[in-house]
Design a protein around this motif. Sequence first.
Motif, PDB file in Angstrom:
ATOM      1  N   ILE A  26      36.375  33.818  53.049  1.00  0.00           N
ATOM      2  CA  ILE A  26      36.893  33.403  51.739  1.00  0.00           C
ATOM      3  C   ILE A  26      37.746  32.149  51.874  1.00  0.00           C
ATOM      4  O   ILE A  26      37.631  31.200  51.087  1.00  0.00           O
ATOM      5  CB  ILE A  26      37.706  34.544  51.089  1.00  0.00           C
ATOM      6  CG1 ILE A  26      36.773  35.696  50.674  1.00  0.00           C
ATOM      7  CG2 ILE A  26      38.505  34.040  49.881  1.00  0.00           C
ATOM      8  CD1 ILE A  26      37.500  36.951  50.249  1.00  0.00           C
ATOM      9  N   GLN A  27      38.601  32.114  52.905  1.00  0.00           N
ATOM     10  CA  GLN A  27      39.536  31.001  53.068  1.00  0.00           C
ATOM     11  C   GLN A  27      38.847  29.751  53.602  1.00  0.00           C
ATOM     12  O   GLN A  27      39.066  28.651  53.097  1.00  0.00           O
ATOM     13  CB  GLN A  27      40.687  31.432  53.988  1.00  0.00           C
ATOM     14  CG  GLN A  27      41.585  32.487  53.351  1.00  0.00           C
ATOM     15  CD  GLN A  27      42.509  33.173  54.340  1.00  0.00           C
ATOM     16  OE1 GLN A  27      42.445  32.940  55.542  1.00  0.00           O
ATOM     17  NE2 GLN A  27      43.367  34.044  53.836  1.00  0.00           N
ATOM     18  N   ILE A  33      39.242  31.262  43.264  1.00  0.00           N
ATOM     19  CA  ILE A  33      39.596  32.461  42.526  1.00  0.00           C
ATOM     20  C   ILE A  33      38.661  32.579  41.316  1.00  0.00           C
ATOM     21  O   ILE A  33      38.456  31.610  40.590  1.00  0.00           O
ATOM     22  CB  ILE A  33      41.062  32.412  42.044  1.00  0.00           C
ATOM     23  CG1 ILE A  33      42.012  32.098  43.209  1.00  0.00           C
ATOM     24  CG2 ILE A  33      41.452  33.723  41.362  1.00  0.00           C
ATOM     25  CD1 ILE A  33      41.928  33.043  44.370  1.00  0.00           C
ATOM     26  N   GLY A  34      38.093  33.760  41.132  1.00  0.00           N
ATOM     27  CA  GLY A  34      37.172  33.970  40.020  1.00  0.00           C
ATOM     28  C   GLY A  34      35.710  33.850  40.412  1.00  0.00           C
ATOM     29  O   GLY A  34      34.829  34.199  39.617  1.00  0.00           O
ATOM     30  N   GLU A  35      35.436  33.347  41.625  1.00  0.00           N
ATOM     31  CA  GLU A  35      34.050  33.233  42.081  1.00  0.00           C
ATOM     32  C   GLU A  35      33.536  34.582  42.561  1.00  0.00           C
ATOM     33  O   GLU A  35      34.289  35.431  43.041  1.00  0.00           O
ATOM     34  CB  GLU A  35      33.933  32.206  43.211  1.00  0.00           C
ATOM     35  CG  GLU A  35      33.914  30.772  42.742  1.00  0.00           C
ATOM     36  CD  GLU A  35      33.551  29.808  43.859  1.00  0.00           C
ATOM     37  OE1 GLU A  35      32.752  30.193  44.747  1.00  0.00           O
ATOM     38  OE2 GLU A  35      34.075  28.690  43.852  1.00  0.00           O
ATOM     39  N   LEU A  67      40.015  41.409  46.067  1.00  0.00           N
ATOM     40  CA  LEU A  67      38.734  41.498  45.373  1.00  0.00           C
ATOM     41  C   LEU A  67      38.836  42.392  44.143  1.00  0.00           C
ATOM     42  O   LEU A  67      39.723  43.255  44.066  1.00  0.00           O
ATOM     43  CB  LEU A  67      37.657  42.056  46.307  1.00  0.00           C
ATOM     44  CG  LEU A  67      37.377  41.284  47.596  1.00  0.00           C
ATOM     45  CD1 LEU A  67      36.337  42.002  48.434  1.00  0.00           C
ATOM     46  CD2 LEU A  67      36.944  39.851  47.299  1.00  0.00           C
ATOM     47  N   GLU A  68      37.948  42.165  43.215  1.00  0.00           N
ATOM     48  CA  GLU A  68      37.842  43.022  42.030  1.00  0.00           C
ATOM     49  C   GLU A  68      36.364  43.356  41.832  1.00  0.00           C
ATOM     50  O   GLU A  68      35.521  42.456  41.754  1.00  0.00           O
ATOM     51  CB  GLU A  68      38.383  42.310  40.802  1.00  0.00           C
ATOM     52  CG  GLU A  68      38.306  43.157  39.542  1.00  0.00           C
ATOM     53  CD  GLU A  68      38.868  42.427  38.329  1.00  0.00           C
ATOM     54  OE1 GLU A  68      39.886  42.894  37.807  1.00  0.00           O
ATOM     55  OE2 GLU A  68      38.304  41.393  37.922  1.00  0.00           O
ATOM     56  N   VAL A  77      36.368  37.389  43.713  1.00  0.00           N
ATOM     57  CA  VAL A  77      37.607  37.069  44.424  1.00  0.00           C
ATOM     58  C   VAL A  77      38.713  36.841  43.393  1.00  0.00           C
ATOM     59  O   VAL A  77      38.562  36.015  42.492  1.00  0.00           O
ATOM     60  CB  VAL A  77      37.429  35.805  45.292  1.00  0.00           C
ATOM     61  CG1 VAL A  77      38.758  35.423  45.952  1.00  0.00           C
ATOM     62  CG2 VAL A  77      36.354  36.028  46.337  1.00  0.00           C
ATOM     63  N   ILE A  78      39.811  37.592  43.504  1.00  0.00           N
ATOM     64  CA  ILE A  78      40.940  37.396  42.585  1.00  0.00           C
ATOM     65  C   ILE A  78      42.187  36.908  43.321  1.00  0.00           C
ATOM     66  O   ILE A  78      43.217  36.620  42.709  1.00  0.00           O
ATOM     67  CB  ILE A  78      41.263  38.688  41.799  1.00  0.00           C
ATOM     68  CG1 ILE A  78      41.594  39.848  42.731  1.00  0.00           C
ATOM     69  CG2 ILE A  78      40.111  39.056  40.872  1.00  0.00           C
ATOM     70  CD1 ILE A  78      42.101  41.093  41.996  1.00  0.00           C
TER      71      ILE A  78
END
Length: 242
Positions: A26-27, A33-35, A67-68, A77-78
């Motif tokens: 992710i990093q 964020i939001g993807e 995550l959501e 990803v949040i």
Amino acid sequence: MSAYHYEKVDKRLLVPQIEDQIMLYIQQENIEIGEKLPNEFKLAEQFGVGRSTIREVIKSLATKGVLEVRRGAGTYVISNVRLLSDPLGLARFKNKYQLAMELFDVRIILEPEIAALACKNATQKEKQELQALCDIVEQEYRDGKNHLQKDMEYHTCIAKCSKNHVVETLIPVIHTAITTFGNLTHRKLMEETIQSHRQITNAIINGDQIGAKCAMVMHLTYNRQKLQQMMLEQQKTRTKDV
């Protein structure tokens, strides 16, 4: 029987390892964020594990505010920073803007006084550590890197410099506030953050309690005003869409 037990233990060790790898993914891939993340099948294939392991990792990262899982839509990803400690369950709040605003209210009550205590009680070694963290946050911010982890370490250092053990128990609340705000604003206050961090750091190094309190208030005020502006813009957008 022994093989069955071995597999259970091995799986437990595997989940945190894959969790770390997904965080790096992710990093390093700069996933915003939001993807949406790839589906379980693709993640399992990418990381060389079974889908059940991926499900466990996703569940773990969801509880840590990264995550959501949206039913029927996928995993999003949040946050790009794990909340390692969230004793009050703040990561579960759905309205992140309201959560961030209420956290700022708490921070404005607490952190100026914490900075003043740090002026009185910080050792020379701690002052050097604070200076170093201030430099690292600025460098990572300017280089376009994820600076939130070092930002949390910077504010943690101030809290520890206070030498107040109750204050140290509040560090997870400060971490949650920094992460929540950072993930909402996406680097929109770089210069203000760098400048106010410098002012806070210099005041603590010089033992200037009033200066440290004022600089911390200004730092938090910049952030709070930006958040208010974003909340208003969001409300206007929702009104237009209705």
